[in-house]
Design a protein around this motif. Structure first.
Motif, short mmCIF file in Angstrom:
data_model
loop_
_atom_site.label_atom_id
_atom_site.label_comp_id
_atom_site.label_asym_id
_atom_site.label_seq_id
_atom_site.Cartn_x
_atom_site.Cartn_y
_atom_site.Cartn_z
N GLY A 1 49.96 27.70 52.03
CA GLY A 1 50.69 28.97 52.05
C GLY A 1 49.76 30.16 51.95
N ALA A 2 48.73 30.05 51.10
CA ALA A 2 47.77 31.14 50.96
C ALA A 2 47.01 31.37 52.27
N CYS A 3 46.61 30.30 52.93
CA CYS A 3 45.89 30.42 54.20
C CYS A 3 46.79 31.04 55.28
N ALA A 4 48.05 30.62 55.31
CA ALA A 4 48.98 31.19 56.28
C ALA A 4 49.20 32.67 56.00
N GLY A 5 49.27 33.04 54.73
CA GLY A 5 49.42 34.45 54.37
C GLY A 5 48.23 35.28 54.82
N LEU A 6 47.04 34.73 54.67
CA LEU A 6 45.84 35.43 55.15
C LEU A 6 45.88 35.61 56.66
#
Length: 306
Positions: free
Chosen positions: A199-204
């Motif tokens: 989720g963090a990578c997708a947010g970035l």
């Protein structure tokens, strides 16, 4: 039609930038799937990261803070998926689709008052004299920090998965969660952490679209990039370096079709616009011909109590 107006150096430098959001999202999803979880909510997490990062960057004047909060926003939204699939034991496919719809809806609501606003600019990394090297300089040493972060992320994920105990445990959970549980590993905890990382990578990746690549907020601006990220993971046989290759392929075709439109090529714009998706899928299908299989527990619900 004037093809001489297309500079190969600018084209290659641009494809690296165009590939970055899909590379970030696909790398995060690769980790999630190697843990045995299929999260189809990448698009929703990306658009949520895009709006969160944009709002924070505009209000603080700091794109760096915007990217950090975009990662947090994507990770927080992924917790909803983690709760549904790891606690409530809901179907992963249905939960992922619901997450995408939820992300698209909440991002549209949050971004209503930010349409037409320009975000603060993210400065490029200064490599000094290296930037002036012919051909190589503009391509490799004249990019924004997130481009280099994406490359480092791929290398770190590859190293962790293949050469660390944490990577071994993650892969064990993805291959056979019952056996991993029998050995004493906290399957749900490991999978939840993997989901949050994805989720963090997708947010970035989403924030890269709204803060650097466009840069502006537009409803639905991810335009299917999250789905392409999902396809890249599968067709790249769950291997980080193949994800990198696939992302650059998509970025290259995407940038090329924009340049061809600018050069006035006599091809309908609609065909040019869909070409990155078609070519990427075809080539990655060919690359996946080595018969590499998916993680054994991918998409399966873990019922054992923790």
């Amino acid at each position: 039609m004037d093809l001489s107006a297309i500079s190969p150096v600018i084209l290659i430098a641009g494809l690296i930038s165009s590939a970055t959001p899909i590379l970030l999202a696909a790398t995060g999803e690769l980790v999630v799937e190697r843990a045995g979880v299929l999260n189809l909510g990448v698009e929703g997490m990306m658009i949520t990261g895009a709006v969160c990062g944009f709002i924070i960057a505009v209000n603080t004047g700091s794109p760096t803070t915007g990217f950090l909060m975009a990662a947090v926003g994507g990770a927080v939204l992924s917790l909803l998926f983690a709760f549904l699939t790891q606690v409530a034991l809901a179907n992963q496919v249905a939960s992922g689709l619901a997450l995408t719809l939820f992300g698209l809806g909440i991002s549209a609501l949050m971004g209503q008052s930010y349409v037409g606003i320009k975000p603060p600019q993210m400065p490029d990394v200064n490599f000094g004299p290296l930037t002036d090297i012919p051909v190589i300089g503009p391509i490799l040493f004249n990019q924004d920090p997130i481009v280099y972060l994406g490359l480092v992320l791929v290398a770190v994920v590859w190293g962790v998965l293949n050469y660390t105990r944490a990577g071994l445990v993650l892969r064990a959970v993805g291959e056979n969660h019952d056996a991993a549980h029998a050995l004493g590993y906290k399957v749900k905890r490991i999978r939840t952490l993997a989901i949050m990382f994805g989720g963090a990578c997708a947010g970035l990746g989403g924030a890269y679209l709204s803060l650097i690549r466009v840069p502006q907020w537009t409803e639905g601006m991810t335009a299917g990039v999250g789905w392409i990220a999902l396809a890249l993971v599968v067709f790249a046989s769950w291997k980080p370096w193949r994800v990198l290759l696939g992302a650059y392929l998509f970025g290259g075709i995407d940038r090329l079709q924009l340049n061809l439109q600018g050069a006035g090529v006599a091809i309908p714009v609609e065909y040019l616009a869909m070409s990155p998706y078609i070519v990427t899928i075809i080539v990655l299908v060919i690359l996946s011909a080595d018969k590499s299989r998916a993680p054994g527990s991918l998409g399966r619900i873990f019922h054992a109590s923790q």
